[in-house]
Design an enzyme around this catalytic site. Sequence first.
Site, PDB file in Angstrom:
ATOM      1  N   HIS A  76      -2.913  -3.046  -5.949  1.00 40.45           N
ATOM      2  CA  HIS A  76      -3.244  -2.576  -4.600  1.00 40.45           C
ATOM      3  C   HIS A  76      -4.752  -2.596  -4.390  1.00 40.45           C
ATOM      4  O   HIS A  76      -5.482  -1.785  -4.957  1.00 40.45           O
ATOM      5  CB  HIS A  76      -2.676  -1.157  -4.404  1.00 40.45           C
ATOM      6  CG  HIS A  76      -2.976  -0.603  -3.055  1.00 40.45           C
ATOM      7  ND1 HIS A  76      -3.261   0.710  -2.821  1.00 40.45           N
ATOM      8  CD2 HIS A  76      -3.054  -1.214  -1.843  1.00 40.45           C
ATOM      9  CE1 HIS A  76      -3.493   0.897  -1.536  1.00 40.45           C
ATOM     10  NE2 HIS A  76      -3.387  -0.257  -0.924  1.00 40.45           N
ATOM     11  N   ASN A 111      -4.019   6.312  -1.373  1.00 43.62           N
ATOM     12  CA  ASN A 111      -3.363   6.499  -0.073  1.00 43.62           C
ATOM     13  C   ASN A 111      -2.615   7.825   0.025  1.00 43.62           C
ATOM     14  O   ASN A 111      -2.436   8.356   1.111  1.00 43.62           O
ATOM     15  CB  ASN A 111      -2.409   5.335   0.234  1.00 43.62           C
ATOM     16  CG  ASN A 111      -3.155   4.164   0.844  1.00 43.62           C
ATOM     17  OD1 ASN A 111      -4.312   4.300   1.230  1.00 43.62           O
ATOM     18  ND2 ASN A 111      -2.508   3.025   0.936  1.00 43.62           N
ATOM     19  N   SER A 151       0.821  -1.209   0.000  1.00 48.14           N
ATOM     20  CA  SER A 151       0.000   0.000   0.000  1.00 48.14           C
ATOM     21  C   SER A 151       0.854   1.258   0.000  1.00 48.14           C
ATOM     22  O   SER A 151       0.387   2.311  -0.406  1.00 48.14           O
ATOM     23  CB  SER A 151      -0.939   0.008   1.206  1.00 48.14           C
ATOM     24  OG  SER A 151      -0.237  -0.267   2.383  1.00 48.14           O
TER      25      SER A 151
HETATM   26  N1  3HC Z   1     -14.555  -9.895   3.490  1.00 49.07           N
HETATM   27  C1  3HC Z   1     -15.551 -10.445   2.786  1.00 49.07           C
HETATM   28  N2  3HC Z   1     -16.829 -10.140   2.961  1.00 49.07           N
HETATM   29  C2  3HC Z   1     -17.117  -9.237   3.911  1.00 49.07           C
HETATM   30  C3  3HC Z   1     -16.133  -8.618   4.676  1.00 49.07           C
HETATM   31  C4  3HC Z   1     -14.805  -8.988   4.441  1.00 49.07           C
HETATM   32  N3  3HC Z   1     -13.791  -8.442   5.118  1.00 49.07           N
HETATM   33  N4  3HC Z   1     -16.708  -7.784   5.537  1.00 49.07           N
HETATM   34  C5  3HC Z   1     -18.035  -7.870   5.323  1.00 49.07           C
HETATM   35  N5  3HC Z   1     -18.276  -8.742   4.335  1.00 49.07           N
HETATM   36  C6  3HC Z   1     -19.555  -9.147   3.781  1.00 49.07           C
HETATM   37  C7  3HC Z   1     -20.411  -9.641   4.900  1.00 49.07           C
HETATM   38  O1  3HC Z   1     -20.951 -10.891   4.557  1.00 49.07           O
HETATM   39  C8  3HC Z   1     -21.450  -8.564   5.031  1.00 49.07           C
HETATM   40  O2  3HC Z   1     -22.747  -9.026   5.216  1.00 49.07           O
HETATM   41  P1  3HC Z   1     -23.308  -9.603   6.624  1.00 49.07           P
HETATM   42  O3  3HC Z   1     -22.913  -8.614   7.692  1.00 49.07           O
HETATM   43  O4  3HC Z   1     -24.752  -9.662   6.380  1.00 49.07           O
HETATM   44  O5  3HC Z   1     -22.660 -10.934   6.809  1.00 49.07           O
HETATM   45  C9  3HC Z   1     -21.462  -7.899   3.687  1.00 49.07           C
HETATM   46  O6  3HC Z   1     -20.155  -7.993   3.198  1.00 49.07           O
HETATM   47  C10 3HC Z   1     -21.861  -6.447   3.759  1.00 49.07           C
HETATM   48  O7  3HC Z   1     -21.155  -5.882   4.820  1.00 49.07           O
HETATM   49  P2  3HC Z   1     -21.660  -4.608   5.511  1.00 49.07           P
HETATM   50  O8  3HC Z   1     -23.100  -4.688   5.835  1.00 49.07           O
HETATM   51  O9  3HC Z   1     -20.705  -4.253   6.592  1.00 49.07           O
HETATM   52  O10 3HC Z   1     -21.545  -3.599   4.273  1.00 49.07           O
HETATM   53  P3  3HC Z   1     -21.788  -2.085   4.235  1.00 49.07           P
HETATM   54  O11 3HC Z   1     -22.828  -1.811   3.253  1.00 49.07           O
HETATM   55  O12 3HC Z   1     -21.959  -1.549   5.610  1.00 49.07           O
HETATM   56  O13 3HC Z   1     -20.403  -1.545   3.642  1.00 49.07           O
HETATM   57  C11 3HC Z   1     -18.094  -1.120   3.578  1.00 49.07           C
HETATM   58  C12 3HC Z   1     -19.217  -1.895   4.244  1.00 49.07           C
HETATM   59  C13 3HC Z   1     -18.038  -1.431   2.087  1.00 49.07           C
HETATM   60  C14 3HC Z   1     -16.812  -1.562   4.245  1.00 49.07           C
HETATM   61  C15 3HC Z   1     -18.372   0.416   3.736  1.00 49.07           C
HETATM   62  O14 3HC Z   1     -18.593   0.700   5.088  1.00 49.07           O
HETATM   63  C16 3HC Z   1     -17.229   1.234   3.230  1.00 49.07           C
HETATM   64  O15 3HC Z   1     -17.116   1.517   2.053  1.00 49.07           O
HETATM   65  N6  3HC Z   1     -16.334   1.670   4.144  1.00 49.07           N
HETATM   66  C17 3HC Z   1     -15.118   2.397   3.776  1.00 49.07           C
HETATM   67  C18 3HC Z   1     -14.006   1.394   3.614  1.00 49.07           C
HETATM   68  C19 3HC Z   1     -12.769   2.028   3.081  1.00 49.07           C
HETATM   69  O16 3HC Z   1     -12.629   3.229   2.905  1.00 49.07           O
HETATM   70  N7  3HC Z   1     -11.781   1.171   2.810  1.00 49.07           N
HETATM   71  C20 3HC Z   1     -10.494   1.601   2.336  1.00 49.07           C
HETATM   72  C21 3HC Z   1      -9.533   1.562   3.455  1.00 49.07           C
HETATM   73  S1  3HC Z   1      -7.951   2.164   2.979  1.00 49.07           S
HETATM   74  C22 3HC Z   1      -7.167   0.815   2.387  1.00 49.07           C
HETATM   75  O17 3HC Z   1      -7.618  -0.298   2.419  1.00 49.07           O
HETATM   76  C23 3HC Z   1      -5.819   1.090   1.815  1.00 49.07           C
HETATM   77  C24 3HC Z   1      -4.752   0.335   2.539  1.00 49.07           C
HETATM   78  O18 3HC Z   1      -3.585   0.384   1.753  1.00 49.07           O
HETATM   79  C25 3HC Z   1      -4.443   0.876   3.923  1.00 49.07           C
END
Ligand code: 3HC
Length: 285
Positions: free
Chosen positions: A140, A190, A119
Site C-alpha cells: 500500500h 488509513n 487502501s
Molecule cells: N508524482 C510524481 N512527482 C510529483 C508528483 C506526483 N504525483 N507531484 C509532485 N511531484 C514532483 C514535482 O516534480 C514537484 O516539483 P515541481 O513542482 O517543481 O515540478 C516535486 O515533486 C515536489 O512537489 P511539491 O513542491 O509539491 O512538494 P512539497 O515539498 O510541497 O511536498 C507533498 C508535497 C509530499 C505531497 C507534501 O505536501 C505532503 O507530504 N503532503 C501530505 C500528503 C499525504 O498525506 N499523502 C497521503 C494521503 S493518504 C493516502 O494516500 C492513502 C490512500 O490509501 C487514500
Amino acid sequence: MEVRKVGVIGLGAMGAGIAQLCVEAGVDTLGREVTPELGEKARDRIGHFLTRKVEKGQLEQGARDEAVGLLSLTTELDDFADCDLVIEAIVEELEPKRELFAELDRTCRPEAVLATNTSALSVTEIAAATTRPERVVGMHFFNPAPLMPLVEIVRAELTADEPFETAFAFGERIGKTPIRCNDTPGFVVNRVLIPLLNDCIRVLDEARVTPEDLDLGMKNGAGWPMGPCTLVDLVGIDVHVHASEALYEKTREPRMAPPPRLVAMRNAGLLGRKSGRGFYRYDNV
Ligand code: 3HC
C-alpha cells in the site's frame, strides 16, 4: 526472491507513480492500461516528473532516459507471464480486483508474488480469488507515491514468509520505508487517517469555517504539510469516500462513515484535483 521484472497493472495516478519508482530504481517494468492511449498518457506523466527532476538537478539526463526506457506498456494480461512481482493499482472495488487476481493466477508463473495496492479492502479476500493465496500480499503506497516515503507491506491470512519478505525488500529497493502490517481494516495509516480526515470535514460544518481557514489552521497549528481539504482533494473525494465506506462496513465505527458533505461532492462529480474541482479549483487537468 530477486525481482528482475515487475508488472504494474493500472497506470492512474497511483500506478504511474509506482511504475516511476520502479524504473527510477533501474527495474525492468511492464505497465498495463486498458487502452494504448491511457498507457501513453501514463508514460508522459512519468516522463514529465522525471524531466522536472533533471531540470532541478536531482537526476542526470542519461539516467532519466534510461529510466523511461525501462518502462514497456501493454494492454494484455498474458504479457505478465515472466514478471517476478506484479503490483495491482486498478479501481478500488473488490470484484474487479478479484477478477484480475484470478486472471493473474492463470497467467503468472507460480513463483511470482502478486501484490495489491488496495487502501481499505481486505487483501485476504482478494487473495482468495487465486489458487496461491500464500503468494499474495498488500503493498500500500501513499499519494503521491513518488514523494511519500511509506509503503505498508500487508500480510494477509495465508501469506507465506518468503513472498512477504520479497515485497518488503522490494519496497526498500525502490527507496521506500516499508513497514510490516496485518490485514486489519485500513492497515495502520488509513485506520488513523481516514477517521481523522472525516472529523476535519465534519468540523468544517460544525465550526462554520471555510476550507481555506481549516487548512491554514491544521498547517500552521498542527504542523500538517498540507491542510485536510487540500489532502482530500489530492487523494480524490471518490477514493476517500470509498475507503471510508469500506472501513465503516468492517468496523461499524461512526467516525469511519463518510461525512454527507463528501458524499454529496462525490455524487456531484467534485472529485478534487483529478476532476479540476473539489474543495478548490485546479486548472491543470
Ligand atoms: N508524482 C510524481 N512527482 C510529483 C508528483 C506526483 N504525483 N507531484 C509532485 N511531484 C514532483 C514535482 O516534480 C514537484 O516539483 P515541481 O513542482 O517543481 O515540478 C516535486 O515533486 C515536489 O512537489 P511539491 O513542491 O509539491 O512538494 P512539497 O515539498 O510541497 O511536498 C507533498 C508535497 C509530499 C505531497 C507534501 O505536501 C505532503 O507530504 N503532503 C501530505 C500528503 C499525504 O498525506 N499523502 C497521503 C494521503 S493518504 C493516502 O494516500 C492513502 C490512500 O490509501 C487514500
